[in-house]
Structures are given as C-alpha cells and as structure tokens.
Design an enzyme around this catalytic site. Structure first.
Site, PDB file in Angstrom:
ATOM      1  N   TYR A 143       0.853  -1.199   0.000  1.00  0.00           N
ATOM      2  CA  TYR A 143       0.000   0.000   0.000  1.00  0.00           C
ATOM      3  C   TYR A 143       0.886   1.246   0.000  1.00  0.00           C
ATOM      4  O   TYR A 143       0.673   2.162  -0.794  1.00  0.00           O
ATOM      5  CB  TYR A 143      -0.929  -0.029   1.209  1.00  0.00           C
ATOM      6  CG  TYR A 143      -1.947   1.097   1.226  1.00  0.00           C
ATOM      7  CD1 TYR A 143      -2.985   1.136   0.291  1.00  0.00           C
ATOM      8  CD2 TYR A 143      -1.869   2.124   2.166  1.00  0.00           C
ATOM      9  CE1 TYR A 143      -3.920   2.160   0.304  1.00  0.00           C
ATOM     10  CE2 TYR A 143      -2.797   3.144   2.188  1.00  0.00           C
ATOM     11  CZ  TYR A 143      -3.826   3.162   1.255  1.00  0.00           C
ATOM     12  OH  TYR A 143      -4.753   4.188   1.265  1.00  0.00           O
ATOM     13  N   ALA A 145       4.047   1.651  -0.938  1.00  0.00           N
ATOM     14  CA  ALA A 145       4.813   1.851  -2.181  1.00  0.00           C
ATOM     15  C   ALA A 145       3.893   2.293  -3.320  1.00  0.00           C
ATOM     16  O   ALA A 145       4.260   3.151  -4.133  1.00  0.00           O
ATOM     17  CB  ALA A 145       5.540   0.559  -2.549  1.00  0.00           C
TER      18      ALA A 145
HETATM   19  N1  LIG Z   1     -10.245   5.445   4.486  1.00  0.00           N
HETATM   20  C1  LIG Z   1      -9.085   5.995   4.811  1.00  0.00           C
HETATM   21  O1  LIG Z   1      -8.787   6.224   6.008  1.00  0.00           O
HETATM   22  C2  LIG Z   1      -8.106   6.405   3.733  1.00  0.00           C
HETATM   23  C3  LIG Z   1      -6.920   7.033   4.132  1.00  0.00           C
HETATM   24  C4  LIG Z   1      -6.000   7.427   3.164  1.00  0.00           C
HETATM   25  C5  LIG Z   1      -6.285   7.220   1.824  1.00  0.00           C
HETATM   26  N2  LIG Z   1      -7.442   6.604   1.456  1.00  0.00           N
HETATM   27  C6  LIG Z   1      -7.685   6.422   0.012  1.00  0.00           C
HETATM   28  O2  LIG Z   1      -8.946   6.970  -0.320  1.00  0.00           O
HETATM   29  C7  LIG Z   1      -9.521   6.248  -1.429  1.00  0.00           C
HETATM   30  C8  LIG Z   1     -10.917   5.768  -1.049  1.00  0.00           C
HETATM   31  O3  LIG Z   1     -10.783   4.965   0.113  1.00  0.00           O
HETATM   32  P1  LIG Z   1     -12.038   4.413   0.943  1.00  0.00           P
HETATM   33  O4  LIG Z   1     -11.643   4.434   2.355  1.00  0.00           O
HETATM   34  O5  LIG Z   1     -13.288   5.074   0.491  1.00  0.00           O
HETATM   35  O6  LIG Z   1     -12.006   2.877   0.450  1.00  0.00           O
HETATM   36  P2  LIG Z   1     -13.165   1.795   0.314  1.00  0.00           P
HETATM   37  O7  LIG Z   1     -14.259   2.113   1.251  1.00  0.00           O
HETATM   38  O8  LIG Z   1     -12.479   0.478   0.409  1.00  0.00           O
HETATM   39  O9  LIG Z   1     -13.697   2.047  -1.190  1.00  0.00           O
HETATM   40  C9  LIG Z   1     -12.804   1.837  -2.257  1.00  0.00           C
HETATM   41  C10 LIG Z   1     -13.501   2.173  -3.558  1.00  0.00           C
HETATM   42  O10 LIG Z   1     -12.576   1.910  -4.628  1.00  0.00           O
HETATM   43  C11 LIG Z   1     -13.225   1.027  -5.559  1.00  0.00           C
HETATM   44  N3  LIG Z   1     -12.287   0.169  -6.275  1.00  0.00           N
HETATM   45  C12 LIG Z   1     -11.393  -0.710  -5.761  1.00  0.00           C
HETATM   46  N4  LIG Z   1     -10.766  -1.350  -6.755  1.00  0.00           N
HETATM   47  C13 LIG Z   1     -11.275  -0.867  -7.921  1.00  0.00           C
HETATM   48  C14 LIG Z   1     -11.032  -1.123  -9.277  1.00  0.00           C
HETATM   49  N5  LIG Z   1     -10.158  -2.065  -9.682  1.00  0.00           N
HETATM   50  N6  LIG Z   1     -11.731  -0.419 -10.206  1.00  0.00           N
HETATM   51  C15 LIG Z   1     -12.620   0.500  -9.833  1.00  0.00           C
HETATM   52  N7  LIG Z   1     -12.933   0.786  -8.556  1.00  0.00           N
HETATM   53  C16 LIG Z   1     -12.239   0.112  -7.614  1.00  0.00           C
HETATM   54  C17 LIG Z   1     -14.173   0.197  -4.709  1.00  0.00           C
HETATM   55  O11 LIG Z   1     -15.138  -0.437  -5.542  1.00  0.00           O
HETATM   56  P3  LIG Z   1     -15.827  -1.875  -5.132  1.00  0.00           P
HETATM   57  O12 LIG Z   1     -16.981  -1.522  -4.229  1.00  0.00           O
HETATM   58  O13 LIG Z   1     -16.213  -2.465  -6.444  1.00  0.00           O
HETATM   59  O14 LIG Z   1     -14.764  -2.670  -4.413  1.00  0.00           O
HETATM   60  C18 LIG Z   1     -14.743   1.302  -3.812  1.00  0.00           C
HETATM   61  O15 LIG Z   1     -15.704   2.031  -4.499  1.00  0.00           O
HETATM   62  C19 LIG Z   1      -8.561   5.099  -1.728  1.00  0.00           C
HETATM   63  O16 LIG Z   1      -7.716   5.471  -2.797  1.00  0.00           O
HETATM   64  C20 LIG Z   1      -7.751   4.983  -0.439  1.00  0.00           C
HETATM   65  O17 LIG Z   1      -6.489   4.411  -0.642  1.00  0.00           O
HETATM   66  C21 LIG Z   1      -8.357   6.185   2.381  1.00  0.00           C
END
Ligand SMILES: NC(=O)c1ccc[n+]([C@@H]2O[C@H](COP(=O)([O-])OP(=O)(O)OC[C@H]3O[C@@H](n4cnc5c(N)ncnc54)[C@H](OP(=O)(O)O)[C@@H]3O)[C@@H](O)[C@H]2O)c1
Length: 221
Positions: A143, A145
């Site tokens: 994650y 990297a």
């Molecule tokens: N939550 C945190 O604390 C946090 C902190 C730092 C950064 N982030 C970043 O913020 C972003 C959103 O995170 P989140 O917490 O909302 O994550 P999440 O609840 O796990 O949701 C991830 C989203 O990405 C979609 N996704 C995953 N793989 C995909 C693919 N191959 N093609 C298209 N869509 C895909 C998922 O779709 P599906 O429903 O189909 O799986 C879902 O809609 C991410 O980039 C994450 O790394 C989050």
C-alpha cells in the site's frame, strides 16, 4: 477552469466510502457528477474497473464528447493490511496493489485527457499519508509503495500537463471511517469530502503538483 469550481466531474470508485461522499457532496452543489463503479448501477453512473484497459476504454467511450472539469481518481485498494515481512506480501498482491493504485490511476487520466484538456480541467489523485517517503513508518509495504508511486505520478503529470492548462494535485483524505479506514477512524466520509472539495476548488496552475491534506495543509512528500 483552474482555480474555479467544477461544473462537470467524474469520481472513480464512487459506490462506497470516500468516493460516495465526494459524489454526494458534488451533486449537492449542483455539479453534473458522474460516478463510476465496477458494477455500474443506474443512469448517471459508468462502469469502470480501473485495472482493466478494456473497461477504461469503454468508460471513456460512454462518457462521449463533453469536457471534464474535475477528474477524481479515488478508487483504491489496501491489499496488505497485517502482512508478515517474513512470509507475506506475495507477488500477486503487489501486482493487484499497483494495478489499482498506480496503473489504474494513470489509465483513467490518460483516457480522459482530451476531455480534461478541452475544459482546462483538474485532476485530483487520492493517495495517502502512508505514501509519504519522508514519514515512512514501515509495514503495509505494498500500500505504501503504491501510494508513493501515485504521488510521484501526480507530481510528474502536473509538469507534463501544465502547458495544456490541466492542474493535477495529490491528496491525503484523512483517516476516514470507511470499509478501508475501519470503524475507529477519526473522520466521517462527509467531513473528508467537504474538506477535499475545498482543496479541489483552490487547485490551479499555480499550485499544480501539490500534495495536501483534506484540511489544506501541505503534506511532506
Ligand atoms: N479510508 C481511509 O482512512 C483512507 C486514508 C487514506 C487514503 N485513502 C484512500 O482513499 C480512497 C478511497 O478509500 P475508501 O476508504 O473510500 O475505500 P473503500 O471504502 O475500500 O472504497 C474503495 C472504492 O474503490 C473502488 N475500487 C477498488 N478497486 C477498484 C477497481 N479495480 N476499479 C474500480 N474501482 C475500484 C471500490 O469499488 P468496489 O466496491 O467495487 O470494491 C470502492 O468504491 C482510496 O484510494 C484509499 O487508498 C483512504
């Protein structure tokens, strides 16, 4: 368009988590916002699996000709929570992490470049503080990297796209209560989305290449 509010926006991974909150907040502002989901649901949504070039092309074709003011590359995975350094981190996990968090971001931006250029639009890449090479606190190596690579990609694209009038920035959304962030996280998706939208508004060609937190602090690279 740089430095202004978007009229037309596209958010990847908008079916849950931070992407869903960004989608709702943009819609609440009256922005013509298109959400993407791997399983596209209703009108106004596009199917997109960012790891699948055929899906990216189909999504771009379904978008058609309109200019795009704001592209939010939000879709991401965190495949290696709790992996052991001795026995974990299998190669296929590296492949999946980079395919989604790096190549997927690139392919999406590349596909929408004509629409972004037409609008003089903005690209927001949702990376993470865990991608910071200065902080580098260890663990979650895939994650970290992949999110570091997403920061680097954003920085270089900012340079490449400046002369096209397209601004690019990278964001840490905070620690957010989603499936990925978990139930103990500090922020609601709505808090994070509200802060991020302010950052997107402020982005322009003078600040292109920035890496910022959801609440507007410059983030160490
Ligand atoms: N939550 C945190 O604390 C946090 C902190 C730092 C950064 N982030 C970043 O913020 C972003 C959103 O995170 P989140 O917490 O909302 O994550 P999440 O609840 O796990 O949701 C991830 C989203 O990405 C979609 N996704 C995953 N793989 C995909 C693919 N191959 N093609 C298209 N869509 C895909 C998922 O779709 P599906 O429903 O189909 O799986 C879902 O809609 C991410 O980039 C994450 O790394 C989050």
């Amino acid at each position: 368009m740089s430095g202004d509010r978007a009229r037309r926006a596209l958010v990847t991974g908008a079916n849950r988590g931070i992407g869903a909150a960004l989608h709702a907040a943009l819609r609440g502002r009256g922005v013509e916002v298109t959400g993407t989901a791997r399983q596209a649901r209703e009108e106004g949504w596009l199917a997109l699996d960012v790891t699948d070039p055929t899906s990216v092309t189909a999504c771009r074709e379904a978008w058609g000709e309109p200019p795009l003011d704001l592209l939010v590359c939000n879709a991401g995975i965190y495949p290696d929570k709790g992996q052991s350094l001795a026995e974990g981190y299998p190669p296929e996990m590296w492949e999946a992490g980079f395919a989604t968090n790096v190549t997927g971001v690139f392919l999406t931006i590349q596909a929408f470049l004509p629409a972004l250029r037409q609008a003089g639009g903005k690209v927001a890449i949702i990376s993470s503080q865990m991608g910071s090479s200065e902080i580098a606190s260890g663990g979650s190596l895939i994650y970290r990297a992949s999110k570091a690579a997403a920061i680097n990609l954003g920085r270089n694209l900012a340079r490449d796209l400046k002369s096209d009038g397209v601004a690019v920035a990278i964001y840490h959304p905070g620690w957010v209560r989603t499936d990925m962030g978990g139930a103990s996280a500090a922020l609601t998706p709505e808090n994070s989305a509200a802060g991020l939208l302010e950052r997107f508004d402020a982005l322009d060609l003078a600040t292109t290449g920035a890496f910022e937190t959801w609440d507007g602090r410059p983030h160490p690279f």
